[in-house]
Design a protein around this motif. Structure first.
Motif, PDB file in Angstrom:
ATOM      1  N   ILE A  16      11.817 -10.814 -25.964  1.00  0.00           N
ATOM      2  CA  ILE A  16      12.688 -11.087 -27.072  1.00  0.00           C
ATOM      3  C   ILE A  16      11.815 -11.098 -28.348  1.00  0.00           C
ATOM      4  O   ILE A  16      12.273 -10.648 -29.503  1.00  0.00           O
ATOM      5  CB  ILE A  16      13.585 -12.252 -26.989  1.00  0.00           C
ATOM      6  N   LEU A  17      10.510 -11.987 -28.226  1.00  0.00           N
ATOM      7  CA  LEU A  17       9.945 -12.055 -29.439  1.00  0.00           C
ATOM      8  C   LEU A  17       9.131 -10.838 -29.915  1.00  0.00           C
ATOM      9  O   LEU A  17       8.868 -10.618 -31.071  1.00  0.00           O
ATOM     10  CB  LEU A  17       8.626 -12.883 -29.090  1.00  0.00           C
ATOM     11  N   ASP A  18       9.041 -10.050 -28.791  1.00  0.00           N
ATOM     12  CA  ASP A  18       8.442  -8.512 -29.171  1.00  0.00           C
ATOM     13  C   ASP A  18       9.528  -7.730 -30.176  1.00  0.00           C
ATOM     14  O   ASP A  18       9.182  -6.887 -31.012  1.00  0.00           O
ATOM     15  CB  ASP A  18       8.160  -7.793 -27.915  1.00  0.00           C
ATOM     16  N   PHE A  19      10.571  -7.976 -29.831  1.00  0.00           N
ATOM     17  CA  PHE A  19      11.511  -7.107 -30.534  1.00  0.00           C
ATOM     18  C   PHE A  19      12.146  -8.002 -31.893  1.00  0.00           C
ATOM     19  O   PHE A  19      12.391  -7.083 -32.804  1.00  0.00           O
ATOM     20  CB  PHE A  19      12.897  -7.078 -29.819  1.00  0.00           C
ATOM     21  N   ILE A  20      11.670  -9.196 -32.176  1.00  0.00           N
ATOM     22  CA  ILE A  20      12.033  -9.516 -33.588  1.00  0.00           C
ATOM     23  C   ILE A  20      11.022  -9.916 -34.410  1.00  0.00           C
ATOM     24  O   ILE A  20      11.069 -10.284 -35.527  1.00  0.00           O
ATOM     25  CB  ILE A  20      12.965 -10.979 -33.201  1.00  0.00           C
ATOM     26  N   VAL A  21       9.746  -9.662 -33.852  1.00  0.00           N
ATOM     27  CA  VAL A  21       8.629  -9.792 -34.862  1.00  0.00           C
ATOM     28  C   VAL A  21       8.746  -8.795 -35.799  1.00  0.00           C
ATOM     29  O   VAL A  21       9.215  -7.705 -35.645  1.00  0.00           O
ATOM     30  CB  VAL A  21       7.358  -9.988 -34.208  1.00  0.00           C
ATOM     31  N   ILE A  22       7.976  -9.089 -37.170  1.00  0.00           N
ATOM     32  CA  ILE A  22       7.811  -8.163 -38.152  1.00  0.00           C
ATOM     33  C   ILE A  22       6.586  -7.772 -38.303  1.00  0.00           C
ATOM     34  O   ILE A  22       6.370  -6.625 -39.167  1.00  0.00           O
ATOM     35  CB  ILE A  22       8.411  -8.932 -39.573  1.00  0.00           C
ATOM     36  N   ASP A  23       5.556  -7.900 -37.712  1.00  0.00           N
ATOM     37  CA  ASP A  23       4.016  -7.464 -37.940  1.00  0.00           C
ATOM     38  C   ASP A  23       3.660  -6.966 -36.557  1.00  0.00           C
ATOM     39  O   ASP A  23       3.985  -7.134 -35.470  1.00  0.00           O
ATOM     40  CB  ASP A  23       3.258  -8.721 -38.377  1.00  0.00           C
ATOM     41  N   PHE A  24       3.102  -5.723 -36.895  1.00  0.00           N
ATOM     42  CA  PHE A  24       2.365  -4.989 -35.725  1.00  0.00           C
ATOM     43  C   PHE A  24       1.397  -5.875 -34.929  1.00  0.00           C
ATOM     44  O   PHE A  24       1.591  -5.517 -33.663  1.00  0.00           O
ATOM     45  CB  PHE A  24       2.018  -3.538 -36.099  1.00  0.00           C
ATOM     46  N   PHE A  25       0.730  -6.678 -35.354  1.00  0.00           N
ATOM     47  CA  PHE A  25      -0.115  -7.259 -34.766  1.00  0.00           C
ATOM     48  C   PHE A  25       0.687  -8.236 -33.842  1.00  0.00           C
ATOM     49  O   PHE A  25       0.194  -8.362 -32.568  1.00  0.00           O
ATOM     50  CB  PHE A  25      -0.918  -8.219 -35.429  1.00  0.00           C
ATOM     51  N   TYR A  26       1.641  -9.014 -33.984  1.00  0.00           N
ATOM     52  CA  TYR A  26       2.433  -9.769 -33.237  1.00  0.00           C
ATOM     53  C   TYR A  26       3.239  -8.923 -32.228  1.00  0.00           C
ATOM     54  O   TYR A  26       3.358  -9.564 -30.967  1.00  0.00           O
ATOM     55  CB  TYR A  26       3.331 -10.695 -33.751  1.00  0.00           C
ATOM     56  N   PHE A  27       3.587  -7.750 -32.644  1.00  0.00           N
ATOM     57  CA  PHE A  27       4.259  -6.839 -31.522  1.00  0.00           C
ATOM     58  C   PHE A  27       3.175  -6.431 -30.362  1.00  0.00           C
ATOM     59  O   PHE A  27       3.631  -6.536 -29.465  1.00  0.00           O
ATOM     60  CB  PHE A  27       4.627  -5.422 -32.199  1.00  0.00           C
ATOM     61  N   TYR A  28       1.995  -6.206 -30.867  1.00  0.00           N
ATOM     62  CA  TYR A  28       0.740  -5.896 -29.853  1.00  0.00           C
ATOM     63  C   TYR A  28       0.569  -7.168 -28.890  1.00  0.00           C
ATOM     64  O   TYR A  28       0.666  -7.038 -27.739  1.00  0.00           O
ATOM     65  CB  TYR A  28      -0.338  -5.280 -30.438  1.00  0.00           C
ATOM     66  N   PHE A  29       0.457  -8.169 -29.776  1.00  0.00           N
ATOM     67  CA  PHE A  29       0.227  -9.523 -28.789  1.00  0.00           C
ATOM     68  C   PHE A  29       1.257  -9.722 -27.679  1.00  0.00           C
ATOM     69  O   PHE A  29       1.073  -9.980 -26.603  1.00  0.00           O
ATOM     70  CB  PHE A  29      -0.034 -10.890 -29.778  1.00  0.00           C
ATOM     71  N   PHE A  30       2.512  -9.803 -28.026  1.00  0.00           N
ATOM     72  CA  PHE A  30       3.645 -10.204 -27.102  1.00  0.00           C
ATOM     73  C   PHE A  30       3.868  -9.015 -26.146  1.00  0.00           C
ATOM     74  O   PHE A  30       4.287  -9.326 -25.169  1.00  0.00           O
ATOM     75  CB  PHE A  30       5.031 -10.413 -27.846  1.00  0.00           C
TER      76      PHE A  30
END
Length: 438
Positions: A99-113
């Motif tokens: 869920i966090l992966d789908f709602i983050v706005i930054d690519f770094f957080y997308f990679y992290f989650f």
């Protein structure tokens, strides 16, 4: 967004109390999430770190609904186990990371989650897999994902230093072909792209039933979601080199559909058919048309339910016969007629028969790719023909072939299992009646 994350995180308190309360709470969380956020514009609830739009809303709903189904399908086998709390903890952690992966706005957080979501999934494969080879399957999954993601991580730091940002809202066209290729490469491995798909059949064969359902239903869609988000940055690269990727995907569809026709393992066959369908999604996205985007998005949602249902059916058979082989699984219609009925439903949905959502998705994808080049007609004709032959092999042989004497010892299906199959079918049919979601 913080209230949404806090509400989902607080459900972990039920992990050590009672699995039934956890299931009911998860269902109510989906109900309120769907009612509160449905019907908003493209960009809604934007903050500094989080965002929820129509695309992420669909994937969040897919994740929560599939996790409810997966939990219902698995708790009868694991809630009496000594590791049941650890299982539910891994299960809920994976849902939270997705869920966090789908709602983050930054690519770094997308990679992290995205990398964080691999940890609970690999623990599930290691802990509840079927064969000793599950260790190599988990290492395959980690190696391919980390190998593809490392250039993306290095590129993120480079672009963040040069541009000052690297997120979904503020975008700029990247001039370097190498940078655009590495962004694309990291998501194509997760999809998976033909040639880098070796980890997928191995992971599906060795993973438990709920692991295959999560992997095919949600985890494969992270690559498509990332491609949609980064398409603005790599637009020129797609415009110049999309012919190469579409050609490889179309060739891969033909090649893998031929491989499916000679398989003797049910789970490998469904895994390879997922590779074929995801190749169609890549073709639709790389056609750079709005119809291709709509078709790819709807096809990923439909494929999540259909592939998850097929793996659950295969898991039901494995629990009764202890095998995935075509040569042992025969004559189901003689002893389990309702199971054969659902087997037929999911087979026809997998080959996009009406009124399933797959039909609308494939129509959009075929039109978008044909508008890109009319020469792809022959590839689509051969692919859909081979897919039809594969499904005609996939349904009649397990259901209507001459049954073995071992089948006389097969137990009947539980109401819980039929309930899970119905929960898989309902979204596919009802979404077809209301296409405004896409």
């Amino acid at each position: 967004m913080l209230s949404l994350i806090f509400s989902l995180s607080s459900l972990i308190l039920f992990v050590f109390y009672n699995w039934f309360f956890y299931l009911v709470s998860l269902f109510f969380f989906f109900f309120f999430f769907f009612c509160l956020f449905y019907g908003f514009d493209y960009f809604s609830f934007v903050s500094y770190y989080f965002m929820l739009d129509s695309i992420s809303f669909l994937f969040c709903c897919l994740s929560i609904w599939l996790f409810i189904i997966v939990f219902i399908s698995s708790f009868m086998f694991y809630y009496l186990d000594s590791l049941s709390n650890f299982f539910i903890l891994c299960f809920h952690s994976l849902l939270l990371f997705l869920i966090l992966d789908f709602i983050v706005i930054d690519f770094f957080y997308f990679y992290f989650f995205l990398e964080c979501s691999l940890v609970p999934l690999v623990l599930m494969i290691f802990g509840w897999g079927y064969q000793p080879e599950r260790l190599s399957a988990g290492f395959f999954l980690i190696f391919y994902t980390l190998f593809g993601s490392l250039p993306f991580l290095l590129e993120f730091f480079f672009l963040n230093m040069s541009l000052g940002y690297f997120n979904y809202l503020f975008y700029d066209f990247i001039s370097s072909d190498y940078l655009m290729f590495f962004i694309l490469f990291s998501f194509l491995i997760k999809f998976p792209f033909f040639g880098f798909h070796i980890w997928l059949p191995k992971a599906h064969v060795e993973a438990p039933t709920f692991g295959s359902m999560i992997l095919a239903g949600v985890m494969l869609k992270l690559g498509g979601y990332g491609l949609i988000r980064c398409s603005f940055y790599i637009y020129y690269f797609l415009f110049n080199y999309s012919y190469f990727f579409i050609s490889v995907c179309l060739f891969g569809c033909l090649y893998i559909s031929l491989i499916c026709m000679i398989q003797s393992d049910l789970s490998i066959l469904v895994a390879y058919s997922s590779v074929c369908h995801m190749s169609l999604v890549i073709c639709g996205l790389f056609s750079l048309t709005s119809l291709g985007l709509v078709g790819s998005l709807s096809f990923m949602i439909a494929h999540g339910f259909v592939s998850s249902g097929l793996f659950f059916l295969i898991g039901m058979i494995y629990d009764r016969l202890g095998s995935h082989s075509f040569f042992i699984v025969k004559g189901l219609i003689n002893y389990l007629p309702p199971l054969s009925m659902f087997w037929f439903f999911f087979c026809v949905m997998n080959m996009s028969c009406p009124p399933s959502l797959n039909l609308f998705s494939e129509i959009c994808l075929v039109i978008s790719v044909l508008s890109w080049s009319s020469k792809t007609f022959l590839f689509f004709f051969l692919f859909f023909f081979f897919l039809l032959v594969m499904e005609l092999w996939f349904f009649p042989w397990p259901s209507m072939a001459y049954f073995l004497e071992k089948m006389t010892l097969v137990s009947t299906c539980y109401v819980r299992e039929y309930f899970v199959l119905v929960l898989h079918c309902l979204p596919i049919f009802f979404l077809m009646l209301d296409l405004s979601f896409f």
